[in-house]
Design an enzyme around this catalytic site. Sequence first.
Site, mmCIF file in Angstrom:
data_model
loop_
_atom_site.group_PDB
_atom_site.id
_atom_site.type_symbol
_atom_site.label_atom_id
_atom_site.label_comp_id
_atom_site.label_asym_id
_atom_site.label_seq_id
_atom_site.Cartn_x
_atom_site.Cartn_y
_atom_site.Cartn_z
ATOM 1 N N ARG C 51 -91.337 -9.349 -28.545
ATOM 2 C CA ARG C 51 -90.935 -9.926 -29.408
ATOM 3 C C ARG C 51 -89.038 -10.062 -29.259
ATOM 4 O O ARG C 51 -88.510 -10.877 -29.588
ATOM 5 C CB ARG C 51 -91.177 -9.838 -30.588
ATOM 6 C CG ARG C 51 -90.409 -11.033 -32.083
ATOM 7 C CD ARG C 51 -91.107 -10.776 -33.420
ATOM 8 N NE ARG C 51 -92.169 -9.842 -33.154
ATOM 9 C CZ ARG C 51 -93.929 -10.977 -33.203
ATOM 10 N NH1 ARG C 51 -93.427 -12.281 -32.898
ATOM 11 N NH2 ARG C 51 -94.889 -10.668 -33.231
ATOM 12 N N THR C 52 -88.301 -8.252 -29.503
ATOM 13 C CA THR C 52 -87.038 -8.363 -29.877
ATOM 14 C C THR C 52 -86.421 -8.885 -27.993
ATOM 15 O O THR C 52 -85.488 -9.580 -28.690
ATOM 16 C CB THR C 52 -86.506 -7.128 -30.270
ATOM 17 O OG1 THR C 52 -87.728 -7.044 -31.143
ATOM 18 C CG2 THR C 52 -85.480 -7.189 -30.102
ATOM 19 N N LYS C 80 -86.084 8.893 -14.228
ATOM 20 C CA LYS C 80 -85.399 10.703 -13.169
ATOM 21 C C LYS C 80 -83.961 11.853 -13.175
ATOM 22 O O LYS C 80 -84.129 12.382 -12.665
ATOM 23 C CB LYS C 80 -84.907 9.534 -12.254
ATOM 24 C CG LYS C 80 -86.104 8.852 -10.924
ATOM 25 C CD LYS C 80 -84.942 8.387 -10.084
ATOM 26 C CE LYS C 80 -85.883 7.080 -9.489
ATOM 27 N NZ LYS C 80 -85.161 6.305 -8.402
ATOM 28 N N ARG C 101 -83.138 -1.585 -27.293
ATOM 29 C CA ARG C 101 -84.125 -0.407 -27.463
ATOM 30 C C ARG C 101 -84.016 0.644 -26.611
ATOM 31 O O ARG C 101 -84.034 1.231 -25.434
ATOM 32 C CB ARG C 101 -85.376 -1.169 -27.319
ATOM 33 C CG ARG C 101 -86.536 -1.022 -28.330
ATOM 34 C CD ARG C 101 -86.167 -1.304 -29.205
ATOM 35 N NE ARG C 101 -87.366 -1.698 -29.587
ATOM 36 C CZ ARG C 101 -87.751 -2.484 -31.019
ATOM 37 N NH1 ARG C 101 -86.999 -3.469 -31.507
ATOM 38 N NH2 ARG C 101 -88.942 -1.905 -31.813
ATOM 39 N N HIS C 129 -82.273 -1.215 -36.923
ATOM 40 C CA HIS C 129 -82.286 -2.286 -35.915
ATOM 41 C C HIS C 129 -81.569 -4.040 -36.651
ATOM 42 O O HIS C 129 -81.789 -4.861 -36.720
ATOM 43 C CB HIS C 129 -83.571 -2.734 -36.070
ATOM 44 C CG HIS C 129 -84.417 -3.122 -35.115
ATOM 45 N ND1 HIS C 129 -83.172 -4.519 -34.331
ATOM 46 C CD2 HIS C 129 -85.349 -4.371 -35.353
ATOM 47 C CE1 HIS C 129 -84.296 -5.037 -33.789
ATOM 48 N NE2 HIS C 129 -85.602 -5.069 -34.451
#
Lengths: 303, 303, 303
Positions: C51-52, C80, C101, C129
């Site tokens: 969604r975000t 890595k 995120r 957020h």
Amino acid sequence: MKHIISPTDLTLDELDELLRLSEDIYKDPKKYSDACYRKRLATLFYEPSTRTRLSFEAAMLNLGGSVIGFSSADSSSAAKGESIADTIRVVSSYADICAIRHPKEGAPLVASLHSSIPVINAGDGGHNHPTQTFTDLFTIKQLKGRFEGLTVGFCGDLKFGRTVHSLISALSRYSNIRFILISPDELKVPAYIKDEILDANNIPYEEVRSLEKAIPYLDILYMTRVQKERFFNEEDYIRLKDTYILDSNKMALAKEDMLVLHPLPRVNEIAVEVDNDPRAVYFKQAQFGVYLRMALIMMLLRD
Amino acid sequence: MKHIISPTDLTLDELDELLRLSEDIYKDPKKYSDACYRKRLATLFYEPSTRTRLSFEAAMLNLGGSVIGFSSADSSSAAKGESIADTIRVVSSYADICAIRHPKEGAPLVASLHSSIPVINAGDGGHNHPTQTFTDLFTIKQLKGRFEGLTVGFCGDLKFGRTVHSLISALSRYSNIRFILISPDELKVPAYIKDEILDANNIPYEEVRSLEKAIPYLDILYMTRVQKERFFNEEDYIRLKDTYILDSNKMALAKEDMLVLHPLPRVNEIAVEVDNDPRAVYFKQAQFGVYLRMALIMMLLRD
Amino acid sequence: MKHIISPTDLTLDELDELLRLSEDIYKDPKKYSDACYRKRLATLFYEPSTRTRLSFEAAMLNLGGSVIGFSSADSSSAAKGESIADTIRVVSSYADICAIRHPKEGAPLVASLHSSIPVINAGDGGHNHPTQTFTDLFTIKQLKGRFEGLTVGFCGDLKFGRTVHSLISALSRYSNIRFILISPDELKVPAYIKDEILDANNIPYEEVRSLEKAIPYLDILYMTRVQKERFFNEEDYIRLKDTYILDSNKMALAKEDMLVLHPLPRVNEIAVEVDNDPRAVYFKQAQFGVYLRMALIMMLLRD
């Protein structure tokens, strides 16, 4: 607003229009390169399918639109327990049209019930995959010029093959079609297809076991894969698998203008030596799939 | 139509042209912002590589083109057993050019044999990664103004390091180059590089174990990572690892105009304290990679 | 250059400007369809959040810009061992702004310290957020016309719910606000929120256990999910969970103009029967999130 959940969601007239528009795009794609300017497609793929996803995305980009989406359920909110009804309501704010691939039958239908944008079923489990069926029809129409009077052979796994069932249903809406259903006994077309579609529409068909014997009579040969895991035992699989592999020897028995179609991906059911035969049109079919999806997106956004 | 599978797929003249075009783009990127309008890049990454993929995608978007693709094999048809030959034939209908990353050596070459669009190898196993090599060359050319007469040191894992082998080959085409190969005995440059490239071209080189002793002589220091798993035992690894870590103390021994390059990602083989040294150009190198890829895409689409 | 790591990174004046611009975009999105032409957003999602991510990508595409990125850590160089500091330095060459995120608190802050492009925190673990908080504020402002004088109820998991803590902080900057904090004892708002935010700003609040009793007094009801795994034993969970499910019966007790917000995804904490209630604005809230993000991207790129 229209959704495309099953191939029969289009009337014959609408399907005609879709095929005509696809042809027009095929002949002059540049004419349509801004047809969906500032429109956006969301590709919601809860199950990976590169070919189908990329075909949809290429179609939308060809029309001058943009694309957002995800390519597997792991990277979606489904992992957090969100219903597809909620997801589509939110995605309706992000895009103008969406294509949904889902492992569960009926999921795209559920989505369409809560969507405020057109939903295209891009494959739901073993159920429907309408843009594949439309692509198959477009390929036949484009390369044969007609559906009427054709003898169409389906070969391989006719029991579980979703694309086979859909194409049989779709072709049964045209007159004077004849089918030859070529498969091992274990993988015959299910009874409901014979009862509700073939017999109900008085479509002549034969069920045979030998591709070799059937191939000389065909105008179209639609190949599908015989998956090992469909057999009860390995012996049967080994005994049967070569029978359903299309190679140059079998192609030598076919008409000069027979077409070989395949929904792809192909594993080994068509020998690579066949690829160079001009009758092998499965890669062209994939190309036609882009034009078909361009036409479908245009039609749905126009409504 | 040209494919780029190995760095030597470009002649010295073509490479010159590529570097000149990259420089021109670097000086005025806006001039090229529509150079690939309505062209499409497919990024087929069968193995994750964020940096390389995003660099290609940024390059194509900078040129006004569009991008489709996948970022791991899980979300591709490969999982269903499709050959790369079939995949590329289909993708040829979706895009105008493609970049392929694959864990198996030779996969991009196989793809190129069946492709009707230019294929760029974006890394195939431990084999080739031509756009990295071109980026390395562009960085050196841009910041040193020449290749001739340079003393280039390679440090770290020279046995398995793909980028090292490719850059040695590529630089060996220029005159008056000299190499210092700095590594533990276990990770020396393979014999075939010495025989077929260095000796065959009469390139002077030394093999040494100490970065500290070699660094004062270098015009370019190309760092790579020494991976723990390359060693037979942990003792050797612990004993050796610090020797091949570049820090401020070692930088103090280097020439004032020596450049430090690194293909990235860097783990700990370059101390972060070095990042602010003006001679550390590895992040600039990543930036140059975008201009280089823009130029390469333009050249391949022009042919 | 500004980064948005926490909701309080904007002054009240800047926040006002953001909400005004969001409203202007909402009223006439087409006016802004080229506002970020040739600008690029990188979405670096080290943790999936469809969604975000899609909201950010839709926002940038709506502004005429382009997008690159990844949707999970597996397909990134993090696998890595690359540091986020290095990743952002490279990505700074590929894009003009980025949204990160990350499962680890503070990762976007670290990125911002090494970035040469604006960084937006798109969620870091249970921490911040900010675009969710801004979206919540925009939804309230847009639909209530003011923040002053509102009685805002928060219901569910107030202990771990990141969005709750952020919105409490953000609303505490406005005058004459009142909170009712509705949760089981196990999931009460942490002491530091009460001490440092509510008491420090003399904000009146009550802590109650019953949604049913509190709902008649609310102007805004902010629902969150009560996760089973937050409870010490299943008995407590089963005893309590229904208390915190919003259904039509509870809605019948609420004011006629109370608004129900939810950050989504919703699982079962709001019965689907509530969706058709005009006071249920959580899907509208998701839509507002796109306009808010459009405004934020514009502001950060303009600075």
